[in-house]
Design an enzyme around this catalytic site. Sequence first.
Site, short mmCIF file in Angstrom:
data_model
loop_
_atom_site.label_atom_id
_atom_site.label_comp_id
_atom_site.label_asym_id
_atom_site.label_seq_id
_atom_site.Cartn_x
_atom_site.Cartn_y
_atom_site.Cartn_z
N ARG A 1 0.82 -1.21 0.00
CA ARG A 1 0.00 0.00 0.00
C ARG A 1 0.85 1.26 0.00
O ARG A 1 0.38 2.33 -0.40
CB ARG A 1 -1.00 -0.04 1.16
CG ARG A 1 -2.10 -1.08 0.91
CD ARG A 1 -3.10 -1.13 2.04
NE ARG A 1 -2.53 -1.60 3.29
CZ ARG A 1 -2.40 -2.87 3.63
NH1 ARG A 1 -2.82 -3.83 2.82
NH2 ARG A 1 -1.86 -3.21 4.79
N GLU B 1 4.80 -9.78 15.35
CA GLU B 1 4.20 -10.34 16.56
C GLU B 1 4.48 -11.84 16.64
O GLU B 1 4.87 -12.36 17.66
CB GLU B 1 2.70 -10.07 16.53
CG GLU B 1 2.11 -9.88 17.90
CD GLU B 1 0.65 -9.48 17.81
OE1 GLU B 1 0.21 -9.03 16.73
OE2 GLU B 1 -0.05 -9.65 18.82
P1 AMP Z 1 4.24 -2.65 11.67
O1 AMP Z 1 5.55 -3.20 11.17
O2 AMP Z 1 3.71 -3.41 12.83
O3 AMP Z 1 4.32 -1.16 11.96
O4 AMP Z 1 3.17 -2.88 10.52
C1 AMP Z 1 3.09 -2.00 9.48
C2 AMP Z 1 2.64 -2.67 8.21
O5 AMP Z 1 1.59 -3.61 8.42
C3 AMP Z 1 2.13 -1.62 7.26
O6 AMP Z 1 2.77 -1.83 6.00
C4 AMP Z 1 0.63 -1.83 7.19
O7 AMP Z 1 0.22 -1.89 5.85
C5 AMP Z 1 0.36 -3.12 7.88
N1 AMP Z 1 -0.59 -3.05 9.00
C6 AMP Z 1 -0.29 -3.28 10.32
N2 AMP Z 1 -1.37 -3.20 11.09
C7 AMP Z 1 -2.40 -2.86 10.27
C8 AMP Z 1 -3.80 -2.59 10.49
N3 AMP Z 1 -4.37 -2.68 11.71
N4 AMP Z 1 -4.55 -2.26 9.41
C9 AMP Z 1 -4.00 -2.18 8.18
N5 AMP Z 1 -2.69 -2.43 7.92
C10 AMP Z 1 -1.90 -2.76 8.95
#
Ligand code: AMP
Length: 179
Positions: free
Chosen positions: A67, A104
Amino acid sequence: MTAPGLTTAMDLKSHIREVPDFPKAGILFYDITTLLRQPSGLKAVIDALTAPYAGDGIDVVVGIESRGFILGAPVAERLGAGFVPMRKPGKLPARSVRAEFSLEYGSDALEVHEDAMHAGQRVLIVDDVLATGGTARAAAQLVRRTGGQLQGLAFLIELQMLNGIAKLEGEQVFSVLQY
Ligand code: AMP
């Protein structure tokens, strides 16, 4: 249907679909397709992501798969910058560098072409959601390893309870919407 003049944060949030238990139980997924499918929604999002960086001399916008590609390319065009994709492993055709990070459950990785940025180029990273921050931190590492000068990271959505900002200490972080 097109909503006329989406301008405020509440306007934008009202067009983001919240999908419980996707892609797995316990995750509330923020689905931005319902916002981006509207001309005024797409424009408002790109306007908001671009405005803080106008005049900053950004050379390259890095979009994180997938995205971040949708948002990053129009931001790059508006800023007069180039666009570089940062991808999941095995997708890029030429010599690439990789950064791994923990999720996670388990781990994941990002790759970028080793010649995607020139030394000293001013780089902005764009993605849709800042959650735990692992993805963004890996992206920042890759920018620096390939010689880019990271100017900031811009997100459409920041999930503040997950405190991803803590993993980006010392970075300039901007988000359009906070939950
Ligand atoms: P993080 O590494 O945990 O910050 O996750 C970020 C990535 O996961 C981004 O590229 C988002 O597209 C996706 N992502 C994580 N959580 C969500 C969520 N609740 N809704 C949509 N996309 C998410």
